[in-house]
Scaffold this active site. Structure first.
Site, PDB file in Angstrom:
ATOM      1  N   PHE A 113       0.728  -1.261  -0.052  1.00 27.17           N
ATOM      2  CA  PHE A 113       0.082  -0.007   0.044  1.00 27.17           C
ATOM      3  C   PHE A 113       0.770   1.250  -0.172  1.00 27.17           C
ATOM      4  O   PHE A 113       0.145   2.395  -0.172  1.00 27.17           O
ATOM      5  CB  PHE A 113      -0.996  -0.155   1.215  1.00 27.17           C
ATOM      6  CG  PHE A 113      -0.779   0.723   2.368  1.00 27.17           C
ATOM      7  CD1 PHE A 113       0.142   0.328   3.179  1.00 27.17           C
ATOM      8  CD2 PHE A 113      -0.962   2.127   2.754  1.00 27.17           C
ATOM      9  CE1 PHE A 113       0.860   1.038   4.259  1.00 27.17           C
ATOM     10  CE2 PHE A 113      -0.715   2.703   3.566  1.00 27.17           C
ATOM     11  CZ  PHE A 113       0.203   2.157   4.527  1.00 27.17           C
ATOM     12  N   LYS A 114       2.063   1.219   0.393  1.00 30.13           N
ATOM     13  CA  LYS A 114       2.989   2.268   0.140  1.00 30.13           C
ATOM     14  C   LYS A 114       3.004   3.098  -0.899  1.00 30.13           C
ATOM     15  O   LYS A 114       3.084   4.174  -1.374  1.00 30.13           O
ATOM     16  CB  LYS A 114       4.496   1.919   0.608  1.00 30.13           C
ATOM     17  CG  LYS A 114       4.711   1.305   2.067  1.00 30.13           C
ATOM     18  CD  LYS A 114       4.738   2.120   3.114  1.00 30.13           C
ATOM     19  CE  LYS A 114       5.069   1.623   4.488  1.00 30.13           C
ATOM     20  NZ  LYS A 114       4.201   0.533   4.782  1.00 30.13           N
TER      21      LYS A 114
END
Ligand SMILES: *Cc1c(COP(=O)(O)O)cnc(C)c1O
Length: 494
Positions: A113-114
Site C-alpha cells: 500500500f506504500k
C-alpha cells in the site's frame, strides 16, 4: 489552506512549504489548520469519476497553490493503468462476505500500500520545490527495512529534479525484497546495502541529514537532501483519497445508501494509514468506527484501551513485519487534533522521550473512543484467518489477516454488524512463506521460485512486478560499512 506544527500551533506554512520541509524544526508534524468539508454533492460527483480524477479532486481541497489541471497531470501519471497499476480501479473494493468488503491497496508497482502515497509524493515534492523557489535537485535518502525503500525507488524513478538513494541492512530484508531493490530501473536511482541492521542504516541516514558540512558541500553542487518518510504531509494526503473512493464504490454498487455510515478496520504500524481515514471522517465522510488492528506488538491496542502509551515492552518479529513497530510517529497528529493543544502534545512527547511512556487526559481518551476501536492478533491467529478465508475463496496477506482477525473479535464482543471495510495493505505474494505455511504447505521453493509455487498452490497469479523479478539484471551490488555511508552519498551525487 495553511499548516501548523503539532508542537507549535502558531506556525503557518503553505502546503508546498510543509511538503518540502517534511518534519517541522521543532520536531512536530505538519497538520492542516482546519479540515475542508466535502462540498455539497461531492460524493455523488466523485462516484462517476475515475480514481485519478477522484484523487485530483480530493487533494485539491487541501492544496490551494496547485491547479486542478496540475494535480490531474500528477494523478494520471502516478495511478496510470497498466504502466503503474494492474487495474483501472487502482484501489478496488471486493466483497469478502455479507457485511465485510476488502479495500485492496496493493495493485501498484511494488505490491504494497506504500505505492498509493509514494506514487504521488514525488510529483507533489518536485512541484513544491518549484513553488517555493527551490531550484536545487532534491536527493531523497531512505533507510528501509523492506517495503518503503522499493516503493520510494519506484515512485521517484526518473522524476524530474530528484534523485533517490536507498540504504538497506545487508542481511535484514527478505530475498524478494532485496531483489526488488537491487534490480531497480531508472537513471536517478541508487541502492546500497549496509553491513549492520536496520537501526545502523537509519542512524547513518539521520547523521547525514544533520551534518551541516555535508549539506553545504551538496548545496554547492546544486543538491538538497530530503526524506520520503511517512511523517511527510505529502505521504498522508494521497491516502485520504482511497477512504473516500471506497465509500463511493460501495454506494455505486448499492452495498450502502448515500449517507449511511461504514466502519474501516486498518492494519496499523506507524498510524499513517488509519490517520488518513480519520481525516476523511473529519471532512464529512460517513464513517462510524475506525478499528485499529495490531499484531503482537500491540502498543496501540493498549493505548486505545487504556490511554497509556508505553513502549517499554518486548519487541516481537512477526509474520506481519511492516507492523513490527513500537513508536507510532503519526499518532502525534491525532493527539493534537483531539486535544487542540500544542502544549499538551509537547508534554506527551517529552514524556515519551524521557520515560518511553505517557498517559493522555480523560477528556482526550473519551474523544478518542468516539471514533476508535482496537484489537490485536498473534501469528497463530493470523495463520488461522489466512487458512480459513483461503478455503472460502479469498487469499490475503498476513497484514490484512491481522485486520480481519481483529474485526472478527470486535464483532463478537460488540455485536456491531455495520458494513466494514478491511483495508488490505499488501499482496499475499510479498509474503509467500508465511502464506504457504498458513495454507498447510511447509516446504518452500528457494528464491523467486516460491512465487510460482504459491501461484500453483493457490490458483492465483503472482503480480507481474514480482513474477518478472527472476529475469531482471542486478544493477546494484554496493556494500558499505555504516561509517562510510557519507562517501556513498557523495559518490552518488558526483
Ligand atoms: C507500512 C505498512 C503497514 C502499516 O501502515 P502504517 O501507515 O505505518 O500504519 C501495514 N501493512 C503493510 C503491508 C505495510 O507496508
Amino acid at each position: 489552506m495553511k499548516y501548523l506544527s503539532t508542537r507549535d500551533a502558531s506556525l503557518r506554512l503553505s502546503a508546498a512549504e510543509a511538503i518540502v520541509m517534511g518534519l517541522a524544526r521543532d520536531g512536530g508534524l505538519y497538520t492542516p489548520v482546519e479540515f475542508p468539508a466535502l462540498p455539497q454533492g461531492a460524493l455523488e460527483e466523485l462516484m462517476n469519476m475515475s480514481y485519478p480524477e477522484r484523487a485530483a479532486y480530493i487533494m485539491k481541497l487541501y492544496l490551494d497553490e496547485f491547479t486542478e489541471e496540475e494535480l490531474k497531470g500528477f494523478t494520471e501519471k502516478g495511478y496510470a493503468c497498466p504502466e503503474k497499476f494492474d487495474t483501472d480501479a487502482v484501489a478496488p473494493v471486493v466483497p469478502l462476505n455479507e457485511n465485510t468488503s476488502v479495500l485492496e491497496l496493493w495493485h501498484g508497482p511494488t505490491c504494497a500500500f506504500k505505492d498509493m502515497a509514494l506514487q504521488m509524493l514525488p510529483y507533489l515534492l518536485s512541484a513544491s520545490l518549484k513553488k517555493t523557489g527551490e531550484d536545487k535537485t532534491v536527493c531523497i535518502l531512505v533507510a528501509t527495512s523492506g517495503d518503503t525503500g522499493k516503493a520510494a525507488l519506484e515512485g521517484f524513478r526518473d522524476v524530474e529534479q530528484t534523485k533517490i538513494l536507498v540504504f538497506f541492512p545487508k542481511d535484514g530484508v527478505s530475498e524478494i525484497q532485496q531483489l526488488q531493490m537491487v534490480t531497480q530501473e531508472g537513471d536517478n536511482v541508487g541502492v546500497c546495502s549496509v553491513i549492520g541492521n536496520f537501526d545502523d542504516a537509519q542512524t547513518g541516514v539521520k547523521k547525514i541529514f544533520s551534518d551541516e558540512a555535508i549539506r553545504e558541500a551538496l548545496a554547492e553542487k546544486g543538491y538538497f537532501l530530503s526524506s520520503a518518510n511517512s511523517i511527510n504531509w505529502g505521504r498522508i494526503l494521497p491516502q485520504v483519497v482511497y477512504y473516500i473512493s471506497a465509500y463511493c464504490d460501495l454506494c455505486k454498487e448499492g452495498k450502502i445508501t448515500l449517507g449511511e455510515k461504514v466502519n474501516f478496520c486498518v492494519p496499523t504500524g506507524n498510524f499513517g494509514n488509519i490517520l488518513a481515514g480519520y481525516f476523511a471522517k473529519l471532512m464529512g465522510l460517513p464513517v462510524a468506527k475506525l478499528i485499529c488492528a495490531s499484531n503482537a506488538n500491540n502498543v496501540l491496542t493498549d493505548f486505545i484501551a487504556t490511554g497509556t502509551y508505553d513502549r517499554n515492552r518486548p519487541f516481537y518479529n512477526t509474520t506481519s513485519p511492516s507492523m513490527d513497530i513500537l513508536i507510532s510517529s503519526n499518532l502525534e497528529r491525532l493527539l493534537y487534533l483531539l486535544s487542540g493543544s500544542d502544549e499538551e502534545v509537547r508534554c506527551y512527547m517529552q514524556s515519551l522521550n524521557e520515560t518511553g511512556r505517557y498517559t493522555v487526559s480523560a477528556e482526550l481518551l473519551e474523544k478518542l473512543h468516539e471514533t476508535f476501536e482496537c484489537g490485536c492478533c498473534d501469528d497463530e491467529q493470523v495463520a488461522g484467518i489466512i487458512g480459513k478465508h483461503f478455503a472460502a475463496g479469498y487469499l490475503m496477506d498476513p497484514h490484512t489477516a491481522v485486520a480481519e482477525g481483529v474485526l472478527e473479535s470486535y464483532r463478537e464482543k460488540s455485536g456491531d454488524e455495520t458494513l466494514t471495510v478491511v483495508v488490505s495493505t499488501a499482496s499475499p505474494f510479498k509474503f509467500c512463506t508465511s502464506v504457504l505455511d498458513a495454507i498447510g504447505i511447509t516446504e518452500h521453493k528457494p528464491g523467486t521460485e516460491v512465487l510460482e509455487q504459491m501461484a500453483q498452490a493457490t490458483g492465483c497469479a503472482a503480480p507481474r512486478p514480482l513474477a518478472t523479478l527472476a529475469g531482471k539484471a542486478v544493477r546494484f551490488d554496493g556494500v558499505t560499512e555504516k561509517q562510510d555511508m557519507p562517501q556513498v552519498v557523495t559518490e552518488f551525487l558526483k
